[in-house]
Scaffold this motif. Structure first.
Motif, PDB file in Angstrom:
ATOM      1  N   LEU A 105       0.821  -1.207   0.000  1.00 35.03           N
ATOM      2  CA  LEU A 105       0.000   0.000   0.000  1.00 35.03           C
ATOM      3  C   LEU A 105       0.860   1.264   0.000  1.00 35.03           C
ATOM      4  CD1 LEU A 105      -2.703  -1.125   2.581  1.00 35.03           C
ATOM      5  CD2 LEU A 105      -3.111  -0.658   0.161  1.00 35.03           C
ATOM      6  N   ARG A 109       0.329   2.362  -3.722  1.00 32.31           N
ATOM      7  CA  ARG A 109      -0.838   3.244  -3.692  1.00 32.31           C
ATOM      8  C   ARG A 109      -0.441   4.675  -3.357  1.00 32.31           C
ATOM      9  NH1 ARG A 109      -6.694   3.110  -0.399  1.00 32.31           N
ATOM     10  NH2 ARG A 109      -7.706   4.415  -1.985  1.00 32.31           N
ATOM     11  N   TYR A 110       0.477   4.821  -2.385  1.00 29.66           N
ATOM     12  CA  TYR A 110       0.815   6.159  -1.914  1.00 29.66           C
ATOM     13  C   TYR A 110       2.207   6.622  -2.344  1.00 29.66           C
ATOM     14  CZ  TYR A 110      -3.411   5.767   0.810  1.00 29.66           C
ATOM     15  OH  TYR A 110      -4.725   5.630   1.174  1.00 29.66           O
ATOM     16  N   VAL A 148      -5.958   3.303  10.718  1.00 25.73           N
ATOM     17  CA  VAL A 148      -6.143   2.902   9.327  1.00 25.73           C
ATOM     18  C   VAL A 148      -6.375   1.397   9.280  1.00 25.73           C
ATOM     19  CG1 VAL A 148      -5.142   2.860   7.017  1.00 25.73           C
ATOM     20  CG2 VAL A 148      -4.623   4.763   8.579  1.00 25.73           C
ATOM     21  N   GLU A 153      -8.437  -0.359   3.243  1.00 29.29           N
ATOM     22  CA  GLU A 153      -7.535   0.300   2.291  1.00 29.29           C
ATOM     23  C   GLU A 153      -7.377  -0.539   1.026  1.00 29.29           C
ATOM     24  OE1 GLU A 153      -5.424   3.057   1.964  1.00 29.29           O
ATOM     25  OE2 GLU A 153      -6.478   4.052   3.604  1.00 29.29           O
ATOM     26  N   GLU A 156     -10.705  -0.574  -1.042  1.00 29.52           N
ATOM     27  CA  GLU A 156     -10.962   0.687  -1.735  1.00 29.52           C
ATOM     28  C   GLU A 156     -10.028   0.871  -2.917  1.00 29.52           C
ATOM     29  OE1 GLU A 156     -10.606   3.540   1.372  1.00 29.52           O
ATOM     30  OE2 GLU A 156     -12.695   3.303   2.048  1.00 29.52           O
ATOM     31  N   TRP A 157      -8.826   0.337  -2.819  1.00 33.21           N
ATOM     32  CA  TRP A 157      -7.828   0.489  -3.875  1.00 33.21           C
ATOM     33  C   TRP A 157      -8.037  -0.505  -5.016  1.00 33.21           C
ATOM     34  CZ3 TRP A 157      -2.305  -1.760  -3.782  1.00 33.21           C
ATOM     35  CH2 TRP A 157      -1.523  -1.191  -4.815  1.00 33.21           C
TER      36      TRP A 157
END
Length: 247
Positions: A105, A109-110, A148, A153, A156-157
């Protein structure tokens, strides 16, 4: 059959009515080691351990699948995930699957990279906890600015469920014994799911009400279907993009 039992609330439905086997209580990381060394014949392996030992295992269609939020795989953080670049991140020593999910993640993702991965008791900007320990921190503190849920997470991703654990039997176990155990496990799960209110009534040690415990247990997919298989495959693909773990 020597069967590993992870002593977390989310595994209770499998074991509440499971009989006729020798049970050994082990955290996920230790369970993986016990399967590797032949101390166990079967168990719900952390997904990373299952993947590592896959050639020596026969998978069963059961596990800990997370269609939405996990509620017990939690990052307690002073910063949003997108701001953890250069941070010190504490990680649980109980399993590698949740740690690898966090790495995926953050990296993909980030697009951030922590400066250091440290133990869960060391000073840090965020700490990842799992299982009953995560629930106890959630209900009893200490507080965190952000909490979190890694299962949410991921959902949603990717739009897919995440698989945290998968049941397997050692391939050296004779086929007849494997089939008999699978039938016993399936029956135990059916009975366990029918007894969630009973489980909730006695598992009040985590700070949740009986209703909250029952809601939590309803939240998982204990029988793994096509969506869970897709989620696991996508995790394997994405993890391959970030290289070996430095943790």
């Amino acid at each position: 059959m020597r069967v590993g039992r992870i002593p977390y609330l989310n595994c209770e439905p499998f074991f509440h009515r499971l009989a006729g086997v020798e049970l050994m209580d082990l955290i996920p990381r230790r369970l993986g080691v016990a399967m590797e060394t032949g101390e166990l014949d079967a168990g719900p392996l952390s997904l990373m351990d299952y993947l590592r030992l896959e050639s020596r295992l026969v998978p069963l269609p059961y596990g800990i699948g997370c269609p939405t939020d996990a509620r017990s795989v939690l990052l307690f953080s002073d910063r949003p995930l997108a701001e953890l670049g250069g941070a010190r991140v504490g990680i649980t020593g109980e399993t590698s699957t949740s740690v690898e999910l966090l790495r995926v993640l953050l990296a993909l993702r980030y697009e951030v990279e922590p400066a250091a991965w440290v133990g869960p008791e060391e000073p840090s900007d965020a700490v990842l906890l799992i299982g009953d320990r995560a629930i106890r921190r959630l209900t009893g503190g200490p507080p965190a600015r952000r909490i979190v849920d890694l299962g949410l997470e991921w959902r949603e991703w990717t739009g897919l469920p995440f698989v945290f654990a998968r049941w397997a039997v050692a391939s050296r176990v004779p086929a007849g014994e494997r089939r008999a155990f699978e039938a016993a496990l399936d029956l135990a799960l059916e009975r366990g799911l029918a007894a969630l209110a009973e489980i909730a009534a006695v598992r009040r040690d985590l700070g949740w009400t009986a209703g909250q415990v029952e809601s939590y247990l309803h939240n998982f997919a204990f029988r793994l279907g096509p969506d869970e298989e897709k989620g696991a495959a996508e995790f394997v693909r994405l993890r391959g993009l970030i290289g070996p773990s430095p943790c």
